[in-house]
Enzyme design. Structure first.
Site, short mmCIF file in Angstrom:
data_model
loop_
_atom_site.label_atom_id
_atom_site.label_comp_id
_atom_site.label_asym_id
_atom_site.label_seq_id
_atom_site.Cartn_x
_atom_site.Cartn_y
_atom_site.Cartn_z
CG HIS A 219 40.74 37.38 38.56
ND1 HIS A 219 39.52 37.23 39.17
CD2 HIS A 219 41.65 37.52 39.57
CE1 HIS A 219 39.67 37.26 40.48
NE2 HIS A 219 40.96 37.44 40.75
CG ASP B 137 43.00 40.08 42.36
OD1 ASP B 137 42.11 39.30 42.76
OD2 ASP B 137 44.06 39.70 41.83
CG ASP C 265 41.91 34.52 42.55
OD1 ASP C 265 42.60 33.48 42.53
OD2 ASP C 265 42.40 35.64 42.76
CG HIS D 153 39.39 36.86 46.01
ND1 HIS D 153 38.46 37.35 45.11
CD2 HIS D 153 40.55 36.81 45.34
CE1 HIS D 153 39.05 37.58 43.95
NE2 HIS D 153 40.33 37.26 44.06
#
Length: 1076
Positions: free
Chosen positions: A121, A123, A235, A510
């Site tokens: 993941h 970001d 997420d 997000h």
């Protein structure tokens, strides 16, 4: 001069005088208050596209209102998320966790198929900026991915964020690019979702979500030669019901989510419903279904992925620790321990399988920025490979393999088919969403709905600009082709629009629009957003000048936008327009496909002016003061207000001239309270009334309503002139004190307290021919309410603007709300909020629970209703909202929280900016008393939809003081509006990575509306027939048209230009046009 010549001149002058008098006294569409001095000077504004007054009918003749679709009926077999709380146990157990009961698994009666899914993941900004993350982690992940997947032919990997792929791709040799495509073809690598980012789902507006999804998926298709079929959104802090519809419309069939309230997950487990067909509220046939898999545990990291025991799962995490204080948890698999290690893992997989209806189990192996070193790839592969081979050889009824989402859903759907789609053998159907979210300790992630609202508002401004710039660039490209010339700046415009789109798309991440990033990362987002704002303004000016000069004058650009932003952290401003004797041109562009008649405001440097429209008629205007202090007017700045009529996607040019004496302007009346007397310059004709500190009730009114305000300047009553009824409606500004709030979490210490009790505000009331406004200056808050005196939809709402500055020390650990209390008798705490601006979903306040548990995200509107009337609060930016009492709605405006909430950020949020927020308060009465039957969802009225469209898509304003005769006075690409219940979501040119034209995108949305409300003041047709592409875009030469999926990756077939477009209510259609 001969007599005949004199006679002819006198006759001509008399004729002109007669025409002038006729124009002067003809009844226009503007309302003039009874007794107002302007009743002697009403003017016609008749021009060639003046709409038919019969369209201003209150009766609805649209075919939607004649269909008998009963949206109040509910399928008892469907799971509605609003019903889950009453079945849910919210008690906390050990370690402050919500309890998830695992069914007892006695042996393995059926074969369990386990898919191990390696992922990372990443970001797009959070604790580091997107560029820092790329250099420090992502580049290593992707480089090692290519090497290791080529080395380990049975290993797999899933990737989601295209923004990083694009950065990496630009650095690759052609051979490596070929290897990546080969990994995709072999099925070892899968691109899931493929949006520019993994977007937030609470605060984002659906047109921007579509835009970033299209940008990402188009890039993936062009460069990687693959098309995403599965969504991976693990997420975002809660999940919207609109996203599954967008994913399905884009061609995806399956999706995976993670952050659902842990107690709600336990309830779904009890119904074997962690996998379900997610269906839209308006869909009763299943055409919108998308299969959704919910990860069962608190977090997506490896410690929470294999089963309920995170200590055991941690033994299979071979990555480096996240901090120097942590010890590695992974246990190497050896010949000595493989039997026990395999048994541990088998038991966990078996328990996890017991949570689901079927025996196909997904086990993600990854975490934030994992697999960024060669060693981590090797350790995970070799250790898992040993366990996989060992378990597969045992007689344990379990097979394990590395796989992708494609592999998982293929096995899952095969198992479903093999068991038959009867009641027990098919996936349940679920409708609704998953807000609010709580992971543990009864702490609710409802604060981020309102964290850093400055940036939420800025992103919506950019969205508006980008949409207008896209439409204009498409029109410019088409017009130049029609005139047989090239749009010379097409390449530059395409490059600028691409940067705007990608910067805005990045901010939908997000941890960006949510306001939950580190301050230096926020600054990086700010700078990118400011650049996007300025570039989009440039494109609007370039394309406007191109269209108004028949593609002949691209340089120099002489048009300036009215709005500006001097830096990335200040409030937006408007230029003061210099009025020239030779004329200053104003250019207005309507970015919606409906005709509009609105009052517009403009700040100019003189009051001795006259305004002429494109037909050279003089336009009346109201003159308002601009205050430079509480007691002084600006002497060189004046706000003027006048009526503008503009067709769909059209331009209108107005010219302001400096004159010796103002004939057509009407000075407003200015009333002041609680201030020293205002000084009125002798040259100004404002009627000033200073009331000092007299306890006085103020009023503003228009043709539709009258609003009354108490001595503190806050709204306390409204009178509906059409029905002759009063409504109680009280507004207040209040504050919650923080007990444990942070960037993510809202945790107040108790009820909100008013901010106005001990304040004596400065109050100004402005009244004139075209608008009336009250301005109230409180400590830290500037608040205004405006009524426009116009018969269109703009006049049917009370326009609210707040400017809030929380930088003062005494605002620390405060969360500020605007609360409106009304006499709407909504039942059992029911109300409705929009989801990403696409649909309205029902909410239900649970009065015996804490305040923060009853907060929800709102993007464009919140609705309260009873059997008689409806209150709609339209909002131009995203917020958190609640309805804590009957008839009440509150909106959180901003928050300054000094503490960390232990969700990873490591600090509070106290870098507040002065923030502006805009709303429209709209009351409607039902045509007959109808009890509210469906609390799960509703639809706005048609008027409410049009009001909201106007708020979200304001008219674009430009001006120039350069003397010129090159600009056309108007440009009308459409002869008429599209039907009221339809909107153009987007019209833009697509380009390749090399900025080569690649077709034009058109997306149309047909909105469902509530037929129980009157529809007065509409300027769009209520058509019984469906439009065609040729009627939607009548003056654009189209070579070919194909209907496609939402992001144009899959073609559905060619569409003749004259074919009626049958779009069902609440649905969208997407088209790929060839304009070349």
């Amino acid at each position: 001069m001969k007599f005949q010549q004199r006679l002819m001149m006198v006759s001509s002058a008399a004729m002109l005088g007669l025409v002038f008098i006729l124009l002067l006294y003809s009844p226009g569409v503007m309302h003039v208050p009874s007794g107002h001095h302007a009743t002697r000077h009403r003017r016609a504004l008749s021009i060639d596209y003046d709409f038919d007054p019969s369209q201003w009918s209150a009766s609805l003749q649209n075919v939607q209102c004649e269909q008998n679709s009963d949206f109040t009926k509910l399928d008892n077999a469907t799971i509605f998320t609003q019903n889950l709380p009453e079945k849910t146990n919210y008690n906390l157990y050990k370690n402050n966790q919500y309890k998830m009961q695992h069914p007892q698994v006695e042996g393995n009666k059926e074969m369990i198929n386990v898919i191990i899914l390696p992922h990372s993941h990443v970001d797009a900004g959070w604790l580091q900026s997107v560029e820092e993350y790329y250099v420090n982690h992502v580049k290593g992940i992707l480089n090692n991915m290519v090497k290791k997947l080529n080395l380990y032919k049975d290993m797999t990997f899933v990737w989601a964020e295209t923004v990083f792929l694009s950065m990496w791709w630009n650095e690759l040799e052609d051979d490596v690019k070929y290897q990546v495509r080969r990994l995709l073809q072999r099925g070892q690598l899968e691109i899931a979702l493929g949006g520019w980012v993994m977007s937030d789902e609470a605060s984002t507006h659906y047109p921007s979500v579509i835009d970033q999804l299209m940008e990402g998926q188009q890039w993936v298709s062009e460069n990687l030669h693959t098309k995403p079929v599965n969504s991976w959104a693990i997420d975002p802090f809660g999940h919207s019901g609109t996203m599954p519809y967008l994913w399905k419309q884009s061609g995806m069939e399956n999706m995976v989510i993670q952050r659902v309230h842990q107690a709600i997950k336990a309830t779904l487990v009890s119904q074997k419903a962690l996998e379900f067909n997610w269906r839209q509220n308006w869909d009763f046939s299943g055409t919108s279904d998308i299969l959704c898999h919910v990860m069962p545990y608190v977090y997506y990291g490896m410690q929470y992925a294999c089963g309920p025991d995170k200590q055991i799962c941690a033994m299979y995490d071979y990555g480096k620790p996240k901090s120097l204080k942590e010890e590695p948890t992974g246990r190497e698999i050896t010949k000595k321990n493989i039997a026990s290690q395999a048994r541990y893992l088998h038991e966990q997989y078996k328990k996890k399988a017991g949570l689901y209806k079927y025996s196909t189990v997904l086990v993600p192996v990854g975490d934030d920025f994992r697999f960024d070193t060669s060693q981590e790839w090797d350790k995970h592969y070799h250790n898992y490979k040993k366990v996989i081979e060992y378990i597969n050889k045992q007689n344990w009824n379990m097979t394990i393999q590395f796989g992708t989402l494609k592999d998982y859903f293929r096995l899952l759907r095969h198992e479903e088919l093999s068991k038959g789609k009867d009641v027990d053998g098919s996936f349940p159907v679920l409708k609704g969403d998953f807000f609010p979210y709580s992971d543990q300790n009864s702490e609710y992630w409802t604060g981020y709905f309102s964290t850093r609202p400055f940036h939420k508002q800025l992103s919506r401004d950019i969205e508006n600009n980008l949409r207008s710039a896209d439409i204009l660039s498409t029109l410019a490209y088409s017009e130049c082709k029609k005139h047989g010339v090239d749009f010379e700046r097409h390449h530059d415009v395409a490059r600028q629009l691409q940067e705007v789109r990608r910067n805005l798309g990045l901010f939908l991440h997000h941890d960006a629009i949510t306001g939950t990033a580190k301050p230096h990362v926020v600054e990086d987002y700010e700078n990118k957003l400011l650049k996007a704002f300025n570039l989009s303004q440039d494109v609007i000016s370039i394309t406007t000048q191109n269209l108004l000069t028949y593609c002949e004058h691209d340089d120099p650009i002489i048009l300036s936008p009215e709005r500006y932003r001097r830096d990335a952290y200040s409030l937006p401003g408007k230029y003061t327009v210099a009025v020239m004797k030779r004329g200053t041109k104003l250019i207005y562009f309507n970015p919606v496909a409906h005709e509009r008649t609105e009052m517009v405001t403009l700040v100019v440097d003189s009051f001795n002016i006259e305004i002429k429209n494109s037909q050279q008629f003089n336009i009346p205007f109201q003159i308002n003061p601009v205050f430079k202090s509480a007691t002084n007017f600006h002497e060189s700045q004046f706000e003027i207000v006048f009526q503008l009529e503009i067709p769909a996607f059209g331009f209108e040019t107005y010219t302001i001239y400096q004159v010796d004496r103002n004939i057509y302007g009407y000075w407003s009346t200015v009333e002041t309270l609680n201030t020293e007397p205002v000084k009125n310059n002798e040259n100004m004709k404002f009627k000033v009334r200073n009331y000092g500190d007299i306890d006085r009730i103020s009023n503003i009114e228009n043709e539709f309503m009258k609003a009354s305000f108490d001595k503190k300047g806050v709204l306390n009553r409204m009178y509906d002139k059409s029905s002759g009824t009063f409504s109680k409606v009280e507004l207040d500004f209040m504050s919650y004190s923080s007990e444990g709030s942070g960037a993510y979490i809202f945790y107040p210490s108790g009820k909100a307290e008013t901010l106005l009790e001990k304040i004596v505000p400065k109050i100004r009331v402005i009244k004139g021919l075209f608008m009336e406004q009250i301005q109230v200056v409180y400590k830290n808050i500037y608040h205004s309410m405006t009524l426009f005196d116009i018969a269109s939809s703009q006049g049917q709402g009370l326009h609210i603007e707040n400017k809030l500055d929380m930088r003062a020390k005494d605002m620390s650990d405060h969360e500020i709300i605007m609360r409106i209390n009304s006499d709407v008798k909504n039942v059992d705490g029911s109300f409705y909020t929009d989801q990403n601006g696409y649909q309205l979903i029902g909410r239900k306040t649970i009065f015996n629970r804490r305040i923060e548990t009853n907060y929800y995200p709102v993007t464009t509107m919140v609705v309260l209703e009873d059997s008689v009337k409806r209150l709609t609060l339209h909002t131009k930016q995203s917020h958190g909202v609640a309805s804590l009492h009957q008839g009440s709605v509150e909106v959180m405006l901003d928050r300054k929280v000094m503490s960390d909430d232990n969700r990873g950020l490591g600090e509070g949020v106290f870098d507040n900016r002065p923030t502006i927020s805009n709303f429209i308060l709209h009351f409607e009465r039902k045509s007959s008393a109808i009890p509210v039957k469906n609390f799960h969802f509703t639809f706005p009225s048609l008027v409410s939809s049009v009001i909201n469209e106007g708020l979200q898509q304001p008219i674009q304003t430009m001006f120039t003081t350069v003397r010129n005769d090159i600009l056309l006075s108007k440009f009308h690409p459409k002869n008429q509006s599209i039907p009221c219940d339809m909107s153009v979501v987007g019209l833009k040119n697509l380009v390749t990575s090399d900025l080569v034209y690649n077709g034009s995108s058109l997306i149309i949305h047909r909105r469902k509306f509530d037929c129980n409300y009157l529809a007065a003041g509409l300027q769009c047709p209520l058509s019984r027939t469906n439009p065609t592409l040729s009627s939607l875009l009548p003056n654009i030469p189209i070579t070919s048209t194909r209907e496609t999926t939402l992001t144009h990756l899959h073609s559905k077939g060619n569409v003749p230009l004259d074919m009626e477009l049958s779009i069902r209510p609440m649905e969208m259609m997407s088209f790929l046009l060839d304009l070349s």
